[in-house]
Design a protein around this motif. Sequence first.
Motif, PDB file in Angstrom:
ATOM      1  N   LYS A  21       0.663  -1.321  -0.016  1.00  0.00           N
ATOM      2  CA  LYS A  21       0.026   0.014   0.128  1.00  0.00           C
ATOM      3  C   LYS A  21       0.825   1.078   0.100  1.00  0.00           C
ATOM      4  CE  LYS A  21      -4.457   0.804   2.230  1.00  0.00           C
ATOM      5  NZ  LYS A  21      -5.182   0.717   3.235  1.00  0.00           N
ATOM      6  N   GLY A  41      -5.430   5.604   2.651  1.00  0.00           N
ATOM      7  CA  GLY A  41      -5.409   5.181   3.861  1.00  0.00           C
ATOM      8  C   GLY A  41      -6.362   5.461   4.736  1.00  0.00           C
ATOM      9  N   PHE A  43     -10.543   5.822   5.403  1.00  0.00           N
ATOM     10  CA  PHE A  43     -11.425   4.799   5.333  1.00  0.00           C
ATOM     11  C   PHE A  43     -12.128   4.978   4.005  1.00  0.00           C
ATOM     12  CE2 PHE A  43     -11.071   4.224  10.010  1.00  0.00           C
ATOM     13  CZ  PHE A  43     -11.016   2.820  10.050  1.00  0.00           C
ATOM     14  N   GLY A  44     -12.525   6.074   3.797  1.00  0.00           N
ATOM     15  CA  GLY A  44     -13.487   6.237   2.325  1.00  0.00           C
ATOM     16  C   GLY A  44     -12.646   7.613   1.737  1.00  0.00           C
ATOM     17  N   GLY A  45     -12.647   7.603   0.345  1.00  0.00           N
ATOM     18  CA  GLY A  45     -12.042   8.581  -0.348  1.00  0.00           C
ATOM     19  C   GLY A  45     -12.872   9.675  -0.307  1.00  0.00           C
ATOM     20  N   LEU A 104     -12.103   4.057  -8.574  1.00  0.00           N
ATOM     21  CA  LEU A 104     -11.681   3.262  -7.389  1.00  0.00           C
ATOM     22  C   LEU A 104     -11.667   1.906  -8.003  1.00  0.00           C
ATOM     23  CD1 LEU A 104     -14.067   5.218  -5.767  1.00  0.00           C
ATOM     24  CD2 LEU A 104     -13.305   4.066  -3.818  1.00  0.00           C
ATOM     25  N   ASP A 105     -10.441   1.051  -7.581  1.00  0.00           N
ATOM     26  CA  ASP A 105     -10.244  -0.078  -8.102  1.00  0.00           C
ATOM     27  C   ASP A 105     -10.289  -1.221  -7.052  1.00  0.00           C
ATOM     28  OD1 ASP A 105      -7.882   0.125  -6.625  1.00  0.00           O
ATOM     29  OD2 ASP A 105      -6.713   0.065  -8.343  1.00  0.00           O
ATOM     30  N   TYR A 106     -10.498  -2.569  -7.624  1.00  0.00           N
ATOM     31  CA  TYR A 106     -10.563  -3.776  -6.805  1.00  0.00           C
ATOM     32  C   TYR A 106      -9.668  -4.680  -7.243  1.00  0.00           C
ATOM     33  CZ  TYR A 106     -12.486  -8.028  -4.735  1.00  0.00           C
ATOM     34  OH  TYR A 106     -12.701  -9.232  -3.866  1.00  0.00           O
ATOM     35  N   GLY A 138      -9.381   2.177  -3.342  1.00  0.00           N
ATOM     36  CA  GLY A 138      -9.500   0.752  -3.600  1.00  0.00           C
ATOM     37  C   GLY A 138      -9.105  -0.057  -2.815  1.00  0.00           C
ATOM     38  N   GLU A 139      -9.508  -1.551  -3.221  1.00  0.00           N
ATOM     39  CA  GLU A 139      -9.179  -2.437  -2.315  1.00  0.00           C
ATOM     40  C   GLU A 139      -8.347  -3.807  -2.941  1.00  0.00           C
ATOM     41  OE1 GLU A 139     -10.083  -3.413   0.644  1.00  0.00           O
ATOM     42  OE2 GLU A 139     -10.108  -5.434   0.858  1.00  0.00           O
ATOM     43  N   LEU A 154      -9.728  -8.089 -11.569  1.00  0.00           N
ATOM     44  CA  LEU A 154      -9.431  -6.686 -11.454  1.00  0.00           C
ATOM     45  C   LEU A 154     -10.682  -5.933 -11.938  1.00  0.00           C
ATOM     46  CD1 LEU A 154      -7.743  -3.975 -11.188  1.00  0.00           C
ATOM     47  CD2 LEU A 154      -7.038  -4.525 -13.671  1.00  0.00           C
ATOM     48  N   ALA A 155     -11.342  -5.232 -10.938  1.00  0.00           N
ATOM     49  CA  ALA A 155     -12.511  -4.519 -11.265  1.00  0.00           C
ATOM     50  C   ALA A 155     -12.452  -2.924 -11.069  1.00  0.00           C
ATOM     51  CB  ALA A 155     -13.845  -5.166 -10.498  1.00  0.00           C
ATOM     52  N   PHE A 157     -14.502   1.100 -10.500  1.00  0.00           N
ATOM     53  CA  PHE A 157     -15.932   1.779 -10.210  1.00  0.00           C
ATOM     54  C   PHE A 157     -15.382   3.101 -10.649  1.00  0.00           C
ATOM     55  CE2 PHE A 157     -15.381  -1.740  -7.181  1.00  0.00           C
ATOM     56  CZ  PHE A 157     -16.729  -2.543  -7.423  1.00  0.00           C
TER      57      PHE A 157
ATOM     58  N   SER B  60     -16.342   7.954  -0.673  1.00  0.00           N
ATOM     59  CA  SER B  60     -16.374   6.551  -1.595  1.00  0.00           C
ATOM     60  C   SER B  60     -15.627   5.449  -1.087  1.00  0.00           C
ATOM     61  CB  SER B  60     -16.111   6.988  -3.183  1.00  0.00           C
ATOM     62  OG  SER B  60     -16.674   5.906  -3.876  1.00  0.00           O
ATOM     63  N   GLN B  96     -16.546   8.754   8.258  1.00  0.00           N
ATOM     64  CA  GLN B  96     -16.215  10.032   8.075  1.00  0.00           C
ATOM     65  C   GLN B  96     -17.434  11.052   8.051  1.00  0.00           C
ATOM     66  OE1 GLN B  96     -13.762   8.627   4.537  1.00  0.00           O
ATOM     67  NE2 GLN B  96     -12.159   9.770   5.558  1.00  0.00           N
ATOM     68  N   ARG B 259      -5.636   4.959  12.943  1.00  0.00           N
ATOM     69  CA  ARG B 259      -5.693   5.634  11.711  1.00  0.00           C
ATOM     70  C   ARG B 259      -6.391   7.158  11.963  1.00  0.00           C
ATOM     71  NH1 ARG B 259      -8.196   1.171   7.882  1.00  0.00           N
ATOM     72  NH2 ARG B 259      -8.361   2.709   6.293  1.00  0.00           N
TER      73      ARG B 259
END
Lengths: 342, 342
Positions: A21, A41, A43-45, A104-106, A138-139, A154-155, A157, B60, B96, B259
């Motif tokens: 990461k 880093g 929790f949410g963007g 965002l990616d997974y 992303g995750e 790979l996905a 959004f 997000s 958040q 965090r």
Amino acid sequence: MAEGLSYRDAGVDLDAAERAKERLRELVASTRDANTLSELGSFGGLYSVPADLQSPVLVSSADGVGTKLKVAFAAGRHDTVGQCLVNHCVNDILVQGARPLFFLDYIAAGSMDENVVREIVWGVAQGCRDNRCALLGGETAQMQGFYAEGEYDLAGFIVGVVERAKLVDGSAVRAGDALVGLASTGLHTNGYTLARRIVFDAMGLGVTDELPGTGTSVAHALLAVHRSYLPALREPLRQGIVHGLAHITGGGVPGNLPRILPSGLGATVKRASWPVPPLFQTLQRGGRVELEEMDRVFNMGIGMIVVVDPKSVAAVVEAAKAVGVQGWAIGSIGAGEGVTYA
Amino acid sequence: MAEGLSYRDAGVDLDAAERAKERLRELVASTRDANTLSELGSFGGLYSVPADLQSPVLVSSADGVGTKLKVAFAAGRHDTVGQCLVNHCVNDILVQGARPLFFLDYIAAGSMDENVVREIVWGVAQGCRDNRCALLGGETAQMQGFYAEGEYDLAGFIVGVVERAKLVDGSAVRAGDALVGLASTGLHTNGYTLARRIVFDAMGLGVTDELPGTGTSVAHALLAVHRSYLPALREPLRQGIVHGLAHITGGGVPGNLPRILPSGLGATVKRASWPVPPLFQTLQRGGRVELEEMDRVFNMGIGMIVVVDPKSVAAVVEAAKAVGVQGWAIGSIGAGEGVTYA
């Protein structure tokens, strides 16, 4: 108790995940824009809604890369699939008139090869920069026992925005409108299960072999990056001359163009009006695939169809040409339904 | 050419995919709200930005369900994992201060069992309704050769919104603040690789066996739905009494609480202050896992930590209790760093 179980024994290495990461931080940062409020880093963007819109509508889409990934695995190249993913998502919201805000990616794999993850995310970040889109998060999931060694899924959004009055939904399409087809770069991200079966099984080729007729290797031909049509369509959308847009993905032209046609209207597509790239002819011959099936599985060289008034055809072709994308008048709209080839 | 290849021969059935999509339409429709502008089948989902915010910030997050899916496969139950996924994503933006707007899912499998897909999406739609969140779209990917027969991967993506002035980011956390721990329902979606190793391998149990100490079956204990803390925290967030929120996911309390702590501040967590559910004790004994490892892999019965002024502890505990969620004062903030157990 040294003989007790730990997460690492069970195959999940949280420290390695944390290090991976850390290495992605710079890539993510390279995509930031003025509306990006968070860093990797959290929790949410966080992304502020652009203030320059009267009635903003969010447009969102989720997608994957499909079995094009298998070609990437075979070729050992992981820097293109992320670009394909972003561009695919960008096109899926572009057809409603939206410009991208964030992505965002997974990424899921059995065990994480830090270098592979970095290569994948490099491609995602490159795609984001190309489309002026923030990579907001992303995750990266360690899914032991789900994926074969060296494989991953790979996905992606995307969220974009459009002024409500400027939404493109095909309702402006009318009889007499013209179809402009914009060139694809290859298969984009559709039809790979059949294409791989043809190329690797029926034709017996490997990724480094030349793909007959294409003058390039199988890997190069099949990993060509899915094109984003955002640069080509920015100006036509700004001018408000676009009546409808169809992104040619799974289902081909017959599966996608009708999705935006008002009831009672159909499209006639002239086969000879654009040059079908040799790649598709090679696949058709190699797999002895019926033409109707080719049309339904592959884009046949047209990645986006723009529906406009006939007098606007030249403007769309010129706008595309200005950013290096070929366009052709490929047909028209009339009474009827679905797509008819002529 | 009857002997030629088709997409269906290659293992991809576009008609079946279309039928499966049709069956999902009603589920998706059940989650619509006044801001949902699109229907299933458009290229991108449309959602208008709520007009009641001065300076809206989009929040997000992307996530998966991890190897909890393997338990669902073994138990043949596919209606809970979608709820876990939505609730996990809701919590990740709730920390958040955001409320959910819409959700998209990504389901990937080697071949699609229409009934399984419907069960998965039923769970996703249920999770969306529970959190008043629109299921705006998604992708169901047929990935031949990626997943074992009967297996799939599932990822989700959420977008929420918060008034910029009401963003919760931990910057309000100060020395002397109290920690309120809110009860988890079980493992939520973390630690399953280790938990499965312990339960299925070390303890030799099957999904229908009773999990010792829990009074219920392995399947029931391990598939308990990840809790959404939106109902419990709606009122405390509205009152503006929340200084910080930590969703306890991978990494446990020590990996997640820091965090949100400002530099120079650490947390002391009192072990005896809440009842660790028997599930965790069974796992610890069954795998002879060190306590420090347990803390780092599992939530140990606390799924969310709320940082508040000590005088607000009762209000948070009461708000949670009102919606059936237990809460306990589990520690405090002071000079230092990271998490210390006492």
